[in-house]
Motif scaffolding. Structure first.
Motif, PDB file in Angstrom:
ATOM      1  N   ASN A 138       0.813  -1.205   0.000  1.00  0.00           N
ATOM      2  CA  ASN A 138       0.000   0.000   0.000  1.00  0.00           C
ATOM      3  C   ASN A 138       0.856   1.268   0.000  1.00  0.00           C
ATOM      4  O   ASN A 138       0.396   2.344  -0.393  1.00  0.00           O
ATOM      5  N   GLY A 139       2.108   1.139   0.409  1.00  0.00           N
ATOM      6  CA  GLY A 139       3.008   2.279   0.354  1.00  0.00           C
ATOM      7  C   GLY A 139       3.156   2.840  -1.053  1.00  0.00           C
ATOM      8  O   GLY A 139       3.428   4.038  -1.230  1.00  0.00           O
ATOM      9  N   THR A 140       2.967   1.999  -2.075  1.00  0.00           N
ATOM     10  CA  THR A 140       3.024   2.468  -3.462  1.00  0.00           C
ATOM     11  C   THR A 140       1.957   3.510  -3.722  1.00  0.00           C
ATOM     12  O   THR A 140       2.208   4.563  -4.333  1.00  0.00           O
ATOM     13  N   PHE A 141       0.743   3.238  -3.258  1.00  0.00           N
ATOM     14  CA  PHE A 141      -0.373   4.148  -3.515  1.00  0.00           C
ATOM     15  C   PHE A 141      -0.261   5.425  -2.678  1.00  0.00           C
ATOM     16  O   PHE A 141      -0.598   6.513  -3.142  1.00  0.00           O
ATOM     17  N   LEU A 142       0.234   5.285  -1.455  1.00  0.00           N
ATOM     18  CA  LEU A 142       0.477   6.479  -0.650  1.00  0.00           C
ATOM     19  C   LEU A 142       1.533   7.358  -1.312  1.00  0.00           C
ATOM     20  O   LEU A 142       1.424   8.592  -1.315  1.00  0.00           O
ATOM     21  N   ALA A 143       2.553   6.729  -1.886  1.00  0.00           N
ATOM     22  CA  ALA A 143       3.599   7.485  -2.574  1.00  0.00           C
ATOM     23  C   ALA A 143       3.030   8.241  -3.771  1.00  0.00           C
ATOM     24  O   ALA A 143       3.402   9.394  -4.030  1.00  0.00           O
TER      25      ALA A 143
END
Length: 245
Positions: free
Chosen positions: A149-154
Protein backbone atom coordinates in the motif's frame (compact mmCIF):
# COMPACT_ATOMS: atom_id res chain seq x y z
CA UNK A 1 -25.12 50.11 -20.84
CA UNK A 2 -26.06 46.68 -19.59
CA UNK A 3 -26.35 46.24 -15.88
CA UNK A 4 -24.02 43.63 -14.51
CA UNK A 5 -25.40 40.72 -12.51
CA UNK A 6 -24.57 40.81 -8.79
CA UNK A 7 -21.61 38.77 -7.65
CA UNK A 8 -22.55 35.31 -6.36
CA UNK A 9 -22.66 34.95 -2.60
CA UNK A 10 -19.90 32.71 -1.31
CA UNK A 11 -21.29 30.02 1.01
CA UNK A 12 -20.29 30.09 4.66
CA UNK A 13 -18.42 26.81 4.26
CA UNK A 14 -16.77 26.49 0.82
CA UNK A 15 -15.69 23.21 -0.70
CA UNK A 16 -12.01 23.98 -0.07
CA UNK A 17 -12.78 24.50 3.61
CA UNK A 18 -14.83 21.31 3.74
CA UNK A 19 -12.09 19.26 2.08
CA UNK A 20 -9.51 20.79 4.42
CA UNK A 21 -11.57 19.73 7.43
CA UNK A 22 -11.86 16.29 5.82
CA UNK A 23 -8.06 16.05 5.59
CA UNK A 24 -7.70 16.86 9.28
CA UNK A 25 -10.44 14.39 10.13
CA UNK A 26 -8.77 11.69 8.05
CA UNK A 27 -5.43 12.25 9.77
CA UNK A 28 -7.13 12.11 13.17
CA UNK A 29 -9.02 8.88 12.43
CA UNK A 30 -6.05 6.95 11.08
CA UNK A 31 -4.02 7.94 14.12
CA UNK A 32 -6.86 6.94 16.46
CA UNK A 33 -7.24 3.59 14.71
CA UNK A 34 -3.62 2.84 15.52
CA UNK A 35 -3.87 4.23 19.06
CA UNK A 36 -6.56 1.65 19.74
CA UNK A 37 -4.78 -1.47 18.44
CA UNK A 38 -1.03 -0.80 18.58
CA UNK A 39 -0.71 -0.38 22.39
CA UNK A 40 -2.80 -3.55 22.77
CA UNK A 41 -0.10 -5.50 20.93
CA UNK A 42 -1.01 -5.52 17.24
CA UNK A 43 1.76 -7.69 15.71
CA UNK A 44 4.29 -6.00 13.49
CA UNK A 45 4.78 -6.97 9.86
CA UNK A 46 6.59 -10.30 9.68
CA UNK A 47 5.62 -11.32 13.23
CA UNK A 48 5.50 -14.96 14.27
CA UNK A 49 2.13 -16.55 13.56
CA UNK A 50 1.75 -17.69 17.16
CA UNK A 51 1.89 -14.04 18.29
CA UNK A 52 -0.62 -13.12 15.60
CA UNK A 53 -2.99 -15.88 16.64
CA UNK A 54 -2.69 -14.94 20.31
CA UNK A 55 -3.45 -11.27 19.62
CA UNK A 56 -6.49 -11.82 17.45
CA UNK A 57 -7.82 -14.51 19.78
CA UNK A 58 -7.73 -12.21 22.80
CA UNK A 59 -8.17 -8.74 21.25
CA UNK A 60 -10.73 -9.48 18.57
CA UNK A 61 -13.25 -7.07 20.05
CA UNK A 62 -10.68 -4.29 20.03
CA UNK A 63 -9.93 -4.93 16.36
CA UNK A 64 -13.65 -4.68 15.60
CA UNK A 65 -13.90 -1.38 17.47
CA UNK A 66 -10.97 0.07 15.53
CA UNK A 67 -12.50 -1.03 12.23
CA UNK A 68 -15.57 1.11 12.93
CA UNK A 69 -13.45 4.21 12.24
CA UNK A 70 -12.20 3.14 8.83
CA UNK A 71 -15.25 3.69 6.55
CA UNK A 72 -15.44 7.32 7.69
CA UNK A 73 -11.68 7.67 7.15
CA UNK A 74 -12.00 6.50 3.53
CA UNK A 75 -14.85 8.93 2.87
CA UNK A 76 -12.81 11.80 4.33
CA UNK A 77 -9.73 10.84 2.30
CA UNK A 78 -11.78 10.92 -0.90
CA UNK A 79 -13.29 14.29 0.00
CA UNK A 80 -9.83 15.66 0.74
CA UNK A 81 -8.56 14.43 -2.63
CA UNK A 82 -11.48 15.98 -4.49
CA UNK A 83 -10.86 19.31 -2.78
CA UNK A 84 -7.17 19.19 -3.63
CA UNK A 85 -7.94 18.50 -7.30
CA UNK A 86 -10.40 21.40 -7.34
CA UNK A 87 -7.79 23.73 -5.84
CA UNK A 88 -5.07 22.70 -8.32
CA UNK A 89 -7.01 22.04 -11.50
CA UNK A 90 -7.18 25.57 -12.92
CA UNK A 91 -3.42 26.02 -12.61
CA UNK A 92 -2.74 22.58 -14.06
CA UNK A 93 -5.02 23.12 -17.05
CA UNK A 94 -3.13 26.29 -17.87
CA UNK A 95 0.19 24.43 -17.71
CA UNK A 96 -1.01 21.21 -19.36
CA UNK A 97 -0.28 19.11 -16.26
CA UNK A 98 -2.28 16.60 -14.24
CA UNK A 99 -0.33 15.99 -11.02
CA UNK A 100 -3.48 16.39 -8.93
CA UNK A 101 -5.18 13.53 -10.80
CA UNK A 102 -2.17 11.32 -10.08
CA UNK A 103 -2.49 12.20 -6.41
CA UNK A 104 -6.23 11.59 -6.36
CA UNK A 105 -5.74 8.19 -8.01
CA UNK A 106 -3.25 7.31 -5.26
CA UNK A 107 -5.79 8.22 -2.56
CA UNK A 108 -8.50 6.08 -4.16
CA UNK A 109 -6.15 3.12 -4.57
CA UNK A 110 -4.93 3.37 -0.96
CA UNK A 111 -8.57 3.33 0.17
CA UNK A 112 -9.13 0.10 -1.76
CA UNK A 113 -5.90 -1.50 -0.53
CA UNK A 114 -6.56 -0.64 3.09
CA UNK A 115 -10.11 -1.93 2.82
CA UNK A 116 -8.47 -5.27 2.12
CA UNK A 117 -6.17 -4.87 5.14
CA UNK A 118 -9.09 -4.15 7.48
CA UNK A 119 -11.14 -6.98 5.99
CA UNK A 120 -8.31 -9.42 6.70
CA UNK A 121 -7.98 -8.17 10.29
CA UNK A 122 -11.70 -8.71 10.83
CA UNK A 123 -11.43 -12.18 9.32
CA UNK A 124 -8.54 -13.00 11.66
CA UNK A 125 -10.54 -11.75 14.64
CA UNK A 126 -13.31 -14.17 13.66
CA UNK A 127 -11.18 -17.21 12.79
CA UNK A 128 -8.11 -16.99 15.09
CA UNK A 129 -9.69 -19.36 17.58
CA UNK A 130 -9.83 -22.06 14.89
CA UNK A 131 -6.04 -22.46 14.84
CA UNK A 132 -2.99 -21.16 13.01
CA UNK A 133 -3.48 -23.00 9.70
CA UNK A 134 -5.92 -20.44 8.33
CA UNK A 135 -4.38 -17.54 10.19
CA UNK A 136 -0.95 -18.04 8.63
CA UNK A 137 -2.22 -17.49 5.10
CA UNK A 138 -4.40 -14.55 6.08
CA UNK A 139 -1.60 -12.81 7.96
CA UNK A 140 0.87 -13.28 5.11
CA UNK A 141 -1.67 -11.67 2.77
CA UNK A 142 -2.25 -8.88 5.29
CA UNK A 143 1.46 -8.09 5.55
CA UNK A 144 1.94 -8.08 1.78
CA UNK A 145 -1.07 -5.83 1.13
CA UNK A 146 -0.21 -3.52 4.04
CA UNK A 147 3.36 -3.00 2.81
CA UNK A 148 2.51 -2.71 -0.89
CA UNK A 149 0.00 0.00 0.00
CA UNK A 150 3.01 2.28 0.35
CA UNK A 151 3.02 2.47 -3.46
CA UNK A 152 -0.37 4.15 -3.52
CA UNK A 153 0.48 6.48 -0.65
CA UNK A 154 3.60 7.49 -2.57
CA UNK A 155 1.48 8.30 -5.65
CA UNK A 156 -0.80 10.51 -3.55
CA UNK A 157 2.15 12.27 -1.93
CA UNK A 158 4.05 12.90 -5.16
CA UNK A 159 1.02 13.98 -7.18
CA UNK A 160 -0.39 16.45 -4.67
CA UNK A 161 3.02 17.69 -3.49
CA UNK A 162 4.30 18.47 -6.99
CA UNK A 163 0.94 19.84 -8.09
CA UNK A 164 0.61 21.96 -4.97
CA UNK A 165 4.10 23.37 -5.33
CA UNK A 166 3.65 24.19 -9.03
CA UNK A 167 0.37 25.95 -8.22
CA UNK A 168 2.06 27.86 -5.39
CA UNK A 169 -0.38 26.78 -2.67
CA UNK A 170 2.05 24.77 -0.54
CA UNK A 171 5.41 25.85 0.81
CA UNK A 172 8.79 24.31 -0.04
CA UNK A 173 9.05 22.44 3.29
CA UNK A 174 5.64 20.86 2.72
CA UNK A 175 6.68 19.79 -0.78
CA UNK A 176 9.93 18.28 0.51
CA UNK A 177 8.06 16.54 3.36
CA UNK A 178 5.73 14.90 0.86
CA UNK A 179 8.53 13.70 -1.38
CA UNK A 180 10.53 12.36 1.59
CA UNK A 181 7.52 10.43 2.84
CA UNK A 182 6.87 9.10 -0.67
CA UNK A 183 10.48 7.92 -0.99
CA UNK A 184 10.33 6.02 2.32
CA UNK A 185 6.97 4.42 1.57
CA UNK A 186 7.89 3.46 -1.99
CA UNK A 187 11.19 1.97 -0.83
CA UNK A 188 9.33 -0.08 1.78
CA UNK A 189 6.83 -1.27 -0.86
CA UNK A 190 9.65 -2.20 -3.23
CA UNK A 191 11.30 -4.27 -0.49
CA UNK A 192 8.04 -6.02 0.44
CA UNK A 193 9.46 -9.58 0.15
CA UNK A 194 12.18 -8.70 2.66
CA UNK A 195 9.94 -6.62 4.94
CA UNK A 196 7.30 -9.34 5.37
CA UNK A 197 9.79 -12.17 5.72
CA UNK A 198 10.69 -11.21 9.29
CA UNK A 199 10.47 -8.35 11.75
CA UNK A 200 13.44 -6.04 11.56
CA UNK A 201 14.72 -2.53 10.82
CA UNK A 202 13.34 -2.53 7.26
CA UNK A 203 9.85 -2.20 8.72
CA UNK A 204 10.89 1.17 10.17
CA UNK A 205 11.08 2.62 6.64
CA UNK A 206 7.34 2.26 6.21
CA UNK A 207 6.65 3.48 9.74
CA UNK A 208 8.72 6.64 9.25
CA UNK A 209 7.07 7.27 5.90
CA UNK A 210 3.61 6.80 7.42
CA UNK A 211 4.29 9.27 10.24
CA UNK A 212 5.44 11.87 7.71
CA UNK A 213 2.33 11.10 5.64
CA UNK A 214 0.05 11.93 8.58
CA UNK A 215 1.79 15.28 9.14
CA UNK A 216 1.65 16.01 5.39
CA UNK A 217 -2.11 15.30 5.20
CA UNK A 218 -2.87 17.50 8.21
CA UNK A 219 -0.75 20.34 6.78
CA UNK A 220 -2.53 20.04 3.43
CA UNK A 221 -5.85 20.30 5.21
CA UNK A 222 -4.78 23.60 6.76
CA UNK A 223 -3.68 24.83 3.32
CA UNK A 224 -7.10 24.07 1.81
CA UNK A 225 -8.91 25.77 4.68
CA UNK A 226 -6.76 28.88 4.24
CA UNK A 227 -7.49 28.94 0.50
CA UNK A 228 -11.20 29.14 1.27
CA UNK A 229 -10.67 31.88 3.85
CA UNK A 230 -8.50 33.89 1.43
CA UNK A 231 -11.07 33.55 -1.36
CA UNK A 232 -13.86 34.79 0.88
CA UNK A 233 -11.72 37.70 2.08
CA UNK A 234 -10.98 38.77 -1.50
CA UNK A 235 -14.63 38.47 -2.44
CA UNK A 236 -15.70 40.53 0.57
CA UNK A 237 -13.14 43.21 -0.35
CA UNK A 238 -14.53 43.43 -3.89
CA UNK A 239 -18.05 43.92 -2.53
CA UNK A 240 -17.15 46.83 -0.20
CA UNK A 241 -19.17 49.91 -1.34
CA UNK A 242 -17.04 52.59 -2.92
CA UNK A 243 -14.43 50.21 -4.36
CA UNK A 244 -16.15 49.88 -7.72
CA UNK A 245 -14.90 52.19 -10.43
Amino acid sequence: MLRQSPEPVIPTTGFSRLSGIAALGFAFLIVMGNVIVVPAGLPRTGADIDAVDAFFSTEGDLVRVASVLTPAAWVLATLFGAGAVRALWRSERACGEAWSLLGFAGLILQNAAFAGVIAIRLALASTAADGTDGSAGLWALHDALFTLNGTFLALALVGLSVGGRHAGIIRPWHHVLGLASAALLFTSATLTPLVIDRTGPLGLLGLAGWLLWVVWVAAYGIVLMRLDADARSREAARQVPGDAR
